[in-house]
Design an enzyme around this catalytic site. Structure first.
Site, short mmCIF file in Angstrom:
data_model
loop_
_atom_site.label_atom_id
_atom_site.label_comp_id
_atom_site.label_asym_id
_atom_site.label_seq_id
_atom_site.Cartn_x
_atom_site.Cartn_y
_atom_site.Cartn_z
N PRO A 152 0.85 -1.09 -0.03
CA PRO A 152 -0.10 -0.05 -0.03
C PRO A 152 0.91 1.30 -0.13
CG PRO A 152 -0.46 -1.41 1.89
CD PRO A 152 0.61 -1.88 1.30
N ASP A 153 0.44 2.10 -0.50
CA ASP A 153 1.05 3.51 -0.34
C ASP A 153 0.50 4.30 0.92
OD1 ASP A 153 -1.38 4.42 -1.15
OD2 ASP A 153 -0.61 5.21 -3.28
N PHE A 154 1.01 5.55 0.93
CA PHE A 154 0.57 6.02 2.37
C PHE A 154 -0.33 7.03 2.14
CE2 PHE A 154 5.28 5.49 4.48
CZ PHE A 154 4.74 4.02 4.56
N ARG A 155 -0.44 7.84 1.09
CA ARG A 155 -1.28 9.03 1.07
C ARG A 155 -2.76 8.65 0.52
NH1 ARG A 155 2.37 13.15 2.17
NH2 ARG A 155 4.11 11.91 2.33
N ASN A 168 11.10 4.66 -3.41
CA ASN A 168 10.79 3.28 -2.65
C ASN A 168 11.80 2.88 -1.73
OD1 ASN A 168 8.23 4.00 -3.72
ND2 ASN A 168 8.32 2.32 -5.18
N HIS A 205 15.47 7.51 -0.72
CA HIS A 205 15.06 7.44 0.86
C HIS A 205 15.54 6.22 1.26
CE1 HIS A 205 11.34 10.14 -0.34
NE2 HIS A 205 12.33 10.80 -0.32
N CYS A 249 24.12 0.90 13.07
CA CYS A 249 23.93 0.94 14.55
C CYS A 249 23.71 2.63 15.11
CB CYS A 249 24.96 0.27 15.66
SG CYS A 249 24.81 0.65 17.30
N ASP A 293 11.16 -0.34 -0.84
CA ASP A 293 10.77 -1.85 -0.93
C ASP A 293 12.03 -2.55 -1.60
OD1 ASP A 293 10.31 -1.34 -3.72
OD2 ASP A 293 8.10 -0.77 -3.11
P1 CNA Z 1 2.62 8.70 -2.26
O1 CNA Z 1 2.44 10.13 -1.51
O2 CNA Z 1 1.65 7.63 -1.27
O3 CNA Z 1 1.63 8.89 -3.58
C1 CNA Z 1 1.46 7.76 -4.34
C2 CNA Z 1 0.81 8.07 -5.71
O4 CNA Z 1 0.67 7.06 -6.41
C3 CNA Z 1 -0.45 9.04 -5.59
O5 CNA Z 1 -0.44 10.01 -6.35
C4 CNA Z 1 -1.39 7.71 -6.03
O6 CNA Z 1 -2.61 8.53 -6.45
C5 CNA Z 1 -0.69 7.15 -7.01
N1 CNA Z 1 -0.98 5.85 -7.12
C6 CNA Z 1 -1.19 4.61 -6.11
N2 CNA Z 1 -1.30 3.48 -6.75
C7 CNA Z 1 -1.51 4.03 -8.19
C8 CNA Z 1 -1.85 2.94 -9.26
N3 CNA Z 1 -2.12 1.69 -9.02
N4 CNA Z 1 -1.59 3.55 -10.45
C9 CNA Z 1 -1.57 4.78 -10.54
N5 CNA Z 1 -0.98 5.59 -9.65
C10 CNA Z 1 -1.05 5.15 -8.50
O7 CNA Z 1 3.87 8.12 -2.40
P2 CNA Z 1 5.19 8.93 -2.79
O8 CNA Z 1 6.12 7.88 -3.18
O9 CNA Z 1 5.04 10.02 -3.71
O10 CNA Z 1 5.38 9.45 -1.29
C11 CNA Z 1 6.87 9.43 -0.90
C12 CNA Z 1 7.13 8.62 0.54
C13 CNA Z 1 6.14 7.08 0.48
C14 CNA Z 1 8.46 7.87 0.45
O11 CNA Z 1 9.04 8.46 1.18
C15 CNA Z 1 7.96 6.45 0.25
O12 CNA Z 1 9.48 5.92 0.90
C16 CNA Z 1 6.88 6.35 0.89
N6 CNA Z 1 6.38 4.94 0.73
C17 CNA Z 1 7.11 3.86 0.19
C18 CNA Z 1 6.64 2.47 -0.07
C19 CNA Z 1 7.37 1.58 -1.00
O13 CNA Z 1 8.42 1.53 -0.57
N7 CNA Z 1 6.71 0.68 -1.70
C20 CNA Z 1 5.23 2.28 0.44
C21 CNA Z 1 4.72 3.33 1.19
C22 CNA Z 1 5.28 4.56 1.16
#
Ligand code: CNA
Length: 290
Positions: free
Chosen positions: A46-49, A123, A144, A152, A125
């Site tokens: 899952p993403d965060f926002r 990311n 990031h 440590c 991951d």
């Molecule tokens: P975010 O702020 O969560 O934004 C994600 C964006 O992707 C949004 O605009 C969504 O609408 C869009 N989105 C999500 N899923 C889809 C999809 N299937 N198709 C099209 N668009 C989609 O994430 P950012 O990366 O911009 O924010 C930065 C943070 C979140 C970073 O510091 C990351 O480390 C952190 N993060 C990372 C992970 C990971 O490593 N997979 C997961 C969650 C958060």
């Protein structure tokens, strides 16, 4: 010479097909990719926002840990007081739990075609990595940080991420055998310095002849500002669910947006490039390796 630094008739892109033509005809040979959590949601992370509704999203799942607010999980002060929520996340995201998807393999294919200048990912991951989707380390900037290494927090001794795996997987907080300090994976927390590799952008972005931005809200600085660091004549392609950053408020004439699901958007680009079979083969070979 064409607009894109290569030979031949340049096409000023208006659509995804125009961008594809410029890549296919090798007018774009120094493509920079910027990516975020949205490219990994199709892999199940899952993403965060965008996953704010109750019961979905990583932050929501972490509510059991009584975080004062969601972002606290990445704040170094909070981590020093209570590292448990972060290590619950670490257990989930530790390398090996998730598989890359078409978007990650697309970047590898771009590299194999000799047209990737660099991928900048937010990311943590590790799905882009050499051992996973196959993007070589020198092509990848993990802005990031990463779970692949750790430090440590007390004596600064360095660890390989694999050394921490048993403790992380058992749900424990890893401790340094030397000084008993908490060992923190090398993930960049809010307020921490970005890795030195991030500063490659200073030379990469002025050289880029195409910028592809995918799966990011472009809300986290300083990463977000990189979208403005390519020359103003350079086309920028956004593949994302929604309009973000300068694509929403500072549109340039050669900006192209492909709104909707990121896998669908990248697939459409790959189809227009005529690379579908090659990408399918890469993915099939990749999943067999896994
Ligand atoms: P975010 O702020 O969560 O934004 C994600 C964006 O992707 C949004 O605009 C969504 O609408 C869009 N989105 C999500 N899923 C889809 C999809 N299937 N198709 C099209 N668009 C989609 O994430 P950012 O990366 O911009 O924010 C930065 C943070 C979140 C970073 O510091 C990351 O480390 C952190 N993060 C990372 C992970 C990971 O490593 N997979 C997961 C969650 C958060």
């Amino acid at each position: 010479r064409g607009l894109f630094g290569g030979g031949g008739e340049s096409v000023q892109p208006q659509t995804l097909q125009d961008v594809a033509e410029n890549i296919r005809e090798r007018r774009c040979k120094r493509v920079v990719v910027m990516a975020g959590a949205g490219i990994s949601t199709p892999s199940g992370i899952p993403d965060f926002r965008t996953c704010r509704s109750p019961g979905s999203g990583l932050y929501d799942n972490l509510q059991q840990y009584d975080l004062p607010y969601a972002e606290a999980i990445f704040e170094i002060g909070f981590f020093h007081r209570n590292p448990n929520p972060f290590f619950a996340l670490a257990k989930e995201l530790y390398p090996g739990n998730y598989q890359p998807n078409l978007t990650h393999y697309f970047v590898r294919l771009l590299h194999q075609k000799g047209q990737l200048l660099r991928m900048y990912t937010q990311n943590i991951d590790g799905l882009e990595r050499h051992q996973v989707a196959g993007v070589p380390p020198e092509m990848l900037v993990e802005a990031h940080g990463t779970f692949a290494t750790a430090t440590c927090t007390s004596c600064l001794r360095k660890y390989d991420g694999e050394e921490l795996r048993p403790e992380v997987m058992s749900g424990a907080v890893p401790r340094c055998p030397t000084c008993k300090g908490v060992v923190k994976p090398d993930i960049v927390f809010f307020g921490e310095e970005l890795p030195l590799s991030f500063f490659k952008y200073l030379t990469d972005f002025p050289l880029a002849d195409l910028l592809i931005v995918m799966g990011t809200s472009l809300e986290v600085e300083p990463f977000a500002s990189l979208a403005g660091a390519v020359r103003s004549s350079v086309p920028r392609l956004l593949i994302n669910r929604d309009l973000v950053g300068p694509f929403a408020w500072g549109r340039r004439p050669h900006d192209v947006t492909q709104l909707g699901d990121v896998v669908t958007g990248v697939k459409e680009l790959v189809d227009a490039l005529g690379w579908t079979q090659e990408l399918d083969a890469l993915m099939a070979a990749g999943s067999q390796e896994v």
